[in-house]
Design a protein around this motif. Structure first.
Motif, PDB file in Angstrom:
ATOM      1  N   TYR A  60       0.793  -1.246  -0.077  1.00  0.00           N
ATOM      2  CA  TYR A  60      -0.021   0.031   0.126  1.00  0.00           C
ATOM      3  C   TYR A  60       0.649   1.197  -0.054  1.00  0.00           C
ATOM      4  O   TYR A  60       0.479   2.321  -0.500  1.00  0.00           O
ATOM      5  CB  TYR A  60      -0.728   0.051   1.290  1.00  0.00           C
ATOM      6  CG  TYR A  60      -2.137  -0.816   1.144  1.00  0.00           C
ATOM      7  CD1 TYR A  60      -2.675  -1.212  -0.037  1.00  0.00           C
ATOM      8  CD2 TYR A  60      -2.555  -1.853   2.147  1.00  0.00           C
ATOM      9  CE1 TYR A  60      -3.723  -2.217  -0.022  1.00  0.00           C
ATOM     10  CE2 TYR A  60      -3.452  -2.605   2.233  1.00  0.00           C
ATOM     11  CZ  TYR A  60      -4.291  -2.922   1.179  1.00  0.00           C
ATOM     12  OH  TYR A  60      -5.159  -3.624   0.999  1.00  0.00           O
ATOM     13  N   ILE A  77      -8.245   0.107  -5.999  1.00  0.00           N
ATOM     14  CA  ILE A  77      -8.840   0.864  -4.723  1.00  0.00           C
ATOM     15  C   ILE A  77      -9.412   2.118  -4.847  1.00  0.00           C
ATOM     16  O   ILE A  77     -10.383   2.203  -4.419  1.00  0.00           O
ATOM     17  CB  ILE A  77      -7.503   0.841  -3.695  1.00  0.00           C
ATOM     18  CG1 ILE A  77      -6.932  -0.348  -3.196  1.00  0.00           C
ATOM     19  CG2 ILE A  77      -7.702   1.764  -2.501  1.00  0.00           C
ATOM     20  CD1 ILE A  77      -5.550  -0.222  -2.655  1.00  0.00           C
ATOM     21  N   TRP A  83     -11.321  -2.213  -0.417  1.00  0.00           N
ATOM     22  CA  TRP A  83      -9.855  -2.741   0.243  1.00  0.00           C
ATOM     23  C   TRP A  83      -9.909  -2.564   1.728  1.00  0.00           C
ATOM     24  O   TRP A  83     -10.719  -2.080   2.317  1.00  0.00           O
ATOM     25  CB  TRP A  83      -8.715  -1.776  -0.419  1.00  0.00           C
ATOM     26  CG  TRP A  83      -8.786  -0.397   0.383  1.00  0.00           C
ATOM     27  CD1 TRP A  83      -9.758   0.662   0.032  1.00  0.00           C
ATOM     28  CD2 TRP A  83      -7.766   0.154   1.190  1.00  0.00           C
ATOM     29  NE1 TRP A  83      -9.307   1.683   0.868  1.00  0.00           N
ATOM     30  CE2 TRP A  83      -8.141   1.289   1.577  1.00  0.00           C
ATOM     31  CE3 TRP A  83      -6.866  -0.618   1.951  1.00  0.00           C
ATOM     32  CZ2 TRP A  83      -7.371   2.269   2.509  1.00  0.00           C
ATOM     33  CZ3 TRP A  83      -6.087   0.033   2.918  1.00  0.00           C
ATOM     34  CH2 TRP A  83      -6.207   1.516   3.022  1.00  0.00           C
ATOM     35  N   THR A 260      -5.100 -10.905  -2.073  1.00  0.00           N
ATOM     36  CA  THR A 260      -4.784 -10.924  -0.691  1.00  0.00           C
ATOM     37  C   THR A 260      -3.415 -11.649  -0.458  1.00  0.00           C
ATOM     38  O   THR A 260      -2.637 -12.049  -1.491  1.00  0.00           O
ATOM     39  CB  THR A 260      -5.820 -11.312   0.262  1.00  0.00           C
ATOM     40  OG1 THR A 260      -5.557 -11.316   1.361  1.00  0.00           O
ATOM     41  CG2 THR A 260      -5.965 -12.929  -0.104  1.00  0.00           C
ATOM     42  N   VAL A 284      -7.604  -6.752  -1.275  1.00  0.00           N
ATOM     43  CA  VAL A 284      -7.973  -5.979  -2.356  1.00  0.00           C
ATOM     44  C   VAL A 284      -9.212  -6.902  -3.170  1.00  0.00           C
ATOM     45  O   VAL A 284      -8.956  -7.688  -3.625  1.00  0.00           O
ATOM     46  CB  VAL A 284      -7.257  -5.076  -3.506  1.00  0.00           C
ATOM     47  CG1 VAL A 284      -7.795  -4.464  -4.221  1.00  0.00           C
ATOM     48  CG2 VAL A 284      -6.135  -4.564  -2.688  1.00  0.00           C
ATOM     49  N   ARG A 316     -11.547   2.265   4.309  1.00  0.00           N
ATOM     50  CA  ARG A 316     -10.701   1.153   4.549  1.00  0.00           C
ATOM     51  C   ARG A 316     -11.511   0.033   5.337  1.00  0.00           C
ATOM     52  O   ARG A 316     -12.153   0.271   6.147  1.00  0.00           O
ATOM     53  CB  ARG A 316      -9.641   1.174   5.524  1.00  0.00           C
ATOM     54  CG  ARG A 316      -8.743   0.150   6.132  1.00  0.00           C
ATOM     55  CD  ARG A 316      -7.498   0.607   6.782  1.00  0.00           C
ATOM     56  NE  ARG A 316      -7.261  -0.276   7.891  1.00  0.00           N
ATOM     57  CZ  ARG A 316      -6.295   0.146   8.754  1.00  0.00           C
ATOM     58  NH1 ARG A 316      -5.648   1.154   8.713  1.00  0.00           N
ATOM     59  NH2 ARG A 316      -5.920  -0.550   9.683  1.00  0.00           N
TER      60      ARG A 316
END
Length: 930
Positions: A60, A77, A83, A260, A284, A316
């Protein structure tokens, strides 16, 4: 005595194994009915990307130029999907991570015995519930889900295990292999009608396991360019696969994509414990059934990641790793895996409220069924008057919640229904945990009773056989005749109690073992009485003082597991010791040497832990110091005109040559791996030959005390250099110098007390058949000697940069021996690296026992008792709540201390073998004295 040590080993193995029954039993139950939502799912197919070993922060975060390492994933994202962070659990290994992702439950540690590969228990999975699953990737991961599947609908395509080479030219090829084979698969499907029809079915899964990032992390560490470049390659590969899927299926918008990781990785390229770098993984999702990005003005999280990653505007959504399973199952409309304990993350779903309510209702019923089966099993194996049900979720409450939730759904009050279902899920999960740990207190109590009994019995044996506190006890004293029938009756009652409850066979071991142990304790009742009488004559102030000092010493050792600097404080205290006694006046040079090496050794616990950058120059420096020390010792022996046989000189020269070879192998291997040319075969052969000979060559040397100890040091140092990557290569050298001086110090201490006259150490030989009549009784100062040994053993573990965690081992240590992934072989080599300083300390301890005319059994028993007291305290410190870092650390502490106690038995035997046995090159072995 041999019988006693065999019993002691058995007892310690049982107590060590008990933790797995008390804290790590399989959570699985069987007998449930598959549950799924009858409403049409949003997706026909699901693509699961698992980037093995990928940390959330590394994916990230932005690089030094403010750009994303994974631009395609970041674009998803911000513009296409949802995400968050997927929180994994201990142990953070590949198999448990994939089981949590694909089967929805957290695997117990028993799977480590299978190397995290084969299935120790049967379980249901998303792949098993799907119509078809195709998977590509590592041969370590894919087979376990194919073997666990019912029928022949899970297809696997994996590369050879030899490709998993940490010294390979380019580990990213593991990932490009997967992407290329997926493309070839779909290209072939266009010309294969049978395959084409299968991949156009609904409820199908495509699984891409990407191992390159994990391999590069182990080989080069997560901060390396190789690790970060691999993320870009994976990002490009994912982009190509997504484009291919859209083109193949004509943009039908019926594909869900999930990206992932199974676990993260520490800064030093390891994983297995509960550090946030290991437990925080990316998640994600995008495609059919997934919510689009949501912009928010503020988000409430305890960490500061959002600002660091530049994602504070994008909502998030954190989940537990097992929650991904019900998410995937609901998206393609397959039954939730039977053993899943995941909670459907509603925030990720882009569907009607009815679909969400029905999905979470199905989730609740599926978890509730596990609770019912678990409760029934426990009820059937517990006596009715002893059974205590989980009161928060009675049958009436279950029925009431389900009825209300169904009614709310039918009335269109979906929020209320969802809220009720979540409440039911949380209660059912609490109930599952309650019944899963139902016997924990009972088992822990029995283990503690047995453990305390063993410690008391060992203490009584020392007092009876090796001290003068029980001289008034007559050997002819008749043992109480009523004890045996009483304990036999207790044993029968315990066995019958376990039998009628159909308990596992391990319960019999834990519950019955304390019976004979405490029988043995009570048989020594007269010894206990005599001991109490002796203590009553002892001044109370002195007794309290000695007890406080003993407790303080134990607590310092306990604290050193949490704070390594405590070892530094202890070594500084050791350095001052000669000046607080008359040793300074009697042996000034020896005392100064002791102080110098104590202070030098005290530096090591303050050095960086594993995770430091490799520094081969320090390994080379350690090798040079070993060679200089060897030259000095050999020259000194020859100058003193000691009868120095040619055979022994040949042995020392052979060991010095071996040290030079080890230095060359370390340097050339490091250079070769740096150039990504792999591990040279010659280096590998030399490394294994050095390891194999390290325990044999010392047996060719003279049994004279210092000569044998020095030969052991030279042999083990050659192997240790091969297993070193930095400053830890210097540690055994400094430790051994301190051990040599310790032997002198203990002899001076004993002479000072007037117990016996000083004997020249150069005339003492190690002998297996030591004259028992030379042994003396134990004195209070022998407790200090035993404490010194335990302290040095703990220092031997932490002084080399290890931490009290199962993730403290750097795989780079074994690269001179092998680079292809082999968990058991690599684990064994790293374990031997840890044990080498232990062996050096134990060999010195053999010499201390010999020079102080003390029975090795008596002093060793004291050491074992101190270790057991530490283990017992760590047993009470084990946690199953709080952060996963705390839980993993508490478990690691107990495992390390118990392993130390068990290994002490073997190390004691190994030290005796190395010091007392002698082989001959040719002819009759010679012993040379002054």
């Amino acid at each position: 005595m041999l019988l006693f040590f065999t019993l002691g080993l058995f007892v310690h193995v049982v107590f060590f194994a008990s933790i797995f029954d008390i804290y790590f039993t399989s959570p699985l139950v069987h007998g449930m009915t598959p549950r799924f939502t009858s409403l049409p799912p949003p997706a026909r197919r699901l693509v699961l990307f698992v980037a093995d070993g990928l940390r959330a922060d590394t994916l990230y975060e932005l690089d030094e130029n403010g750009n994303s390492r994974a631009p395609f994933i970041r674009n998803i994202i911000m513009h296409e999907g949802s995400w968050g962070i997927s929180h994994t659990r201990v142990p953070t290994e590949s198999r448990p991570g994939h089981v949590a992702l694909i089967a929805g439950f957290y695997e117990d540690v028993s799977a480590v015995a299978k190397g995290w590969k084969e299935n120790p228990v049967e379980f249901d999975s998303l792949f098993n519930e799907s119509k078809y699953t195709w998977s590509w990737g590592s041969p370590d991961i894919l087979p376990m889900f194919a073997k666990g599947a019912s029928g022949d609908h899970v297809y696997t395509y994996s590369y050879d295990a030899e490709r998993e080479d940490f010294g390979a030219h380019d580990a990213t090829k593991l990932d490009t292999w997967v992407f290329d084979h997926v493309k070839e698969f779909f290209h072939a499907a266009r010309n294969n009608q049978s395959l084409f029809s299968k991949i156009n079915e609904e409820k199908i899964v495509f699984f891409l396991h990407l191992l390159g990032i994990d391999t590069n992390g182990h080989a080069h560490r997560p901060s390396s360019r190789e690790y970060k470049d691999n993320i870009k390659i994976v990002d490009d590969g994912v982009k190509e696969i997504v484009s291919m899927f859209k083109h193949f299926y004509g943009n039908d918008e019926k594909t869900t994509f999930i990206f992932t990781s199974d676990h993260g990785m520490t800064d030093w390229g390891s994983h297995g414990a509960g550090h946030p770098s290991e437990t925080l993984t990316p998640l994600v999702t995008w495609g059919a059934g997934i919510k689009y990005p949501q912009k928010v003005s503020a988000q409430q999280f305890d960490d500061k990641f959002l600002k660091e990653w530049g994602l504070e505007e994008w909502k998030r959504k954190d989940v537990n790793q097992a929650d991904i399973t019900p998410l995937m199952a609901s998206l393609i409309g397959v039954p939730f895996p039977l053993n899943s304990v995941g909670i459907l993350p509603m925030d990720y779903l882009n569907n009607t409220d009815l679909f969400k309510a029905e999905s979470i209702f199905t989730n609740a019923v599926q978890i509730l069924e596990q609770f019912k089966v678990k409760m029934t099993q426990k009820k059937e194996t517990t006596l009715p008057f002893l059974f205590t049900p989980f009161k928060l979720l009675s049958e009436a409450k279950q029925t009431n919640i389900l009825r209300k939730a169904r009614s709310y759904i039918e009335q269109g009050e979906f929020d209320e229904a969802i809220s009720l279902c979540k409440e039911l899920i949380h209660l059912a999960l609490k109930g599952l945990s309650y019944y899963h740990t139902y016997d924990r207190f009972f088992l822990a109590t029995n283990v503690v009773i047995g453990f305390v009994g063993w410690t008391v019995y060992a203490s009584l044996l020392i007092i009876k056989s090796h001290s003068n506190l029980t001289r008034r006890v007559s050997k002819e004293l008749k043992k109480p005749s009523h004890l045996l029938p009483c304990f036999v009756a207790i044993g029968i009652l315990v066995a019958f109690f376990l039998l009628i409850q159909a308990c596992p066979w391990t319960y019999y071991v834990y519950c019955l073992l304390p019976v004979p142990i405490w029988y043995a304790v009570l048989r020594e009742f007269q010894v206990i009485q005599d001991l109490v009488a002796s203590l009553l004559t002892f001044p109370l102030s002195h007794f309290v003082w000695y007890l406080l000092v003993f407790i303080l010493g134990i607590e310092v050792l306990i604290l050193s597991f949490f704070y390594r600097c405590m070892l530094t404080a202890g070594l500084i205290a050791f350095a001052v010791w000669p000046f607080l006694t008359q040793l300074w006046t009697r042996a000034k040079i020896t005392s100064l040497g002791w102080t110098f090496f104590c202070l030098l050794l005290a530096v090591f616990p303050l050095m960086p832990v594993v995770g430091r950058e490799p520094d081969i120059s320090l390994v080379m420096g350690a090798g040079v110091l070993v060679l200089l020390l060897s030259l000095f010792v050999v020259t000194s022996l020859m100058k003193r005109k000691i009868s120095f046989g040619k055979e022994e000189l040949l042995v020392y020269l052979l060991q010095m040559i071996n040290t030079v070879l080890s230095m060359y192998v370390v340097y050339s291997t490091h250079s070769s791996l740096f150039k990504k040319q792999g591990l040279p075969l010659t280096n590998q052969i030399v490394s294994w030959a050095t390891l194999a000979s390290s325990l044999v060559v010392p047996l060719l040397s003279s049994p004279v005390l210092f000569r044998r100890l020095f030969s052991i040091l030279l042999s083990l140092m050659s192997t240790y250099l091969l297993l070193s990557t930095g400053y830890e290569a210097l540690f055994p050298l400094v430790l051994s110098c301190l051990m040599f001086i310790w032997i002198y110090m203990e002899q001076e201490t004993l002479q000072q007390s007037g117990i016996f006259s000083k004997q020249k150490l150069t005339t003492i030989q190690f002998s297996y058949n030591t004259d028992i009549t030379q042994f003396r009784q134990l004195y209070l100062d022998d407790l200090r000697r035993a404490f010194f040994l335990v302290f040095f053993l703990v220092t031997a573990f932490f002084g080399t940069g290890n931490i009290a965690s199962i993730n403290s081992f750097d795989l780079a240590s074994v690269y001179c021996f092998l680079t292809v992934f082999s968990p058991f072989m690599m684990g064994a080599l790293m374990m031997w690296k840890i044990l080498i300083p232990f062996v050096l300390v134990m060999c010195a301890f053999e010499a201390v026992q010999l020079t102080t005319q003390l029975s090795s059994k008596s002093l060793f028993l004291i050491v074992l008792i101190i270790s057991d007291i530490m283990a017992l305290q760590f047993f009470f410190l084990i946690k199953d709540y709080g952060s996963w870092l705390d839980i993993g650390t508490s478990i690691s502490h107990y495992v390390i201390v118990m392993s130390m106690a068990i290994f002490l038995v073997f190390l004691n035997g190994l030290a005796q073998l190395l010091t007392t046995k002698q082989l001959k090159l040719y002819g009759k072995p010679k012993s040379h004295l002054i």
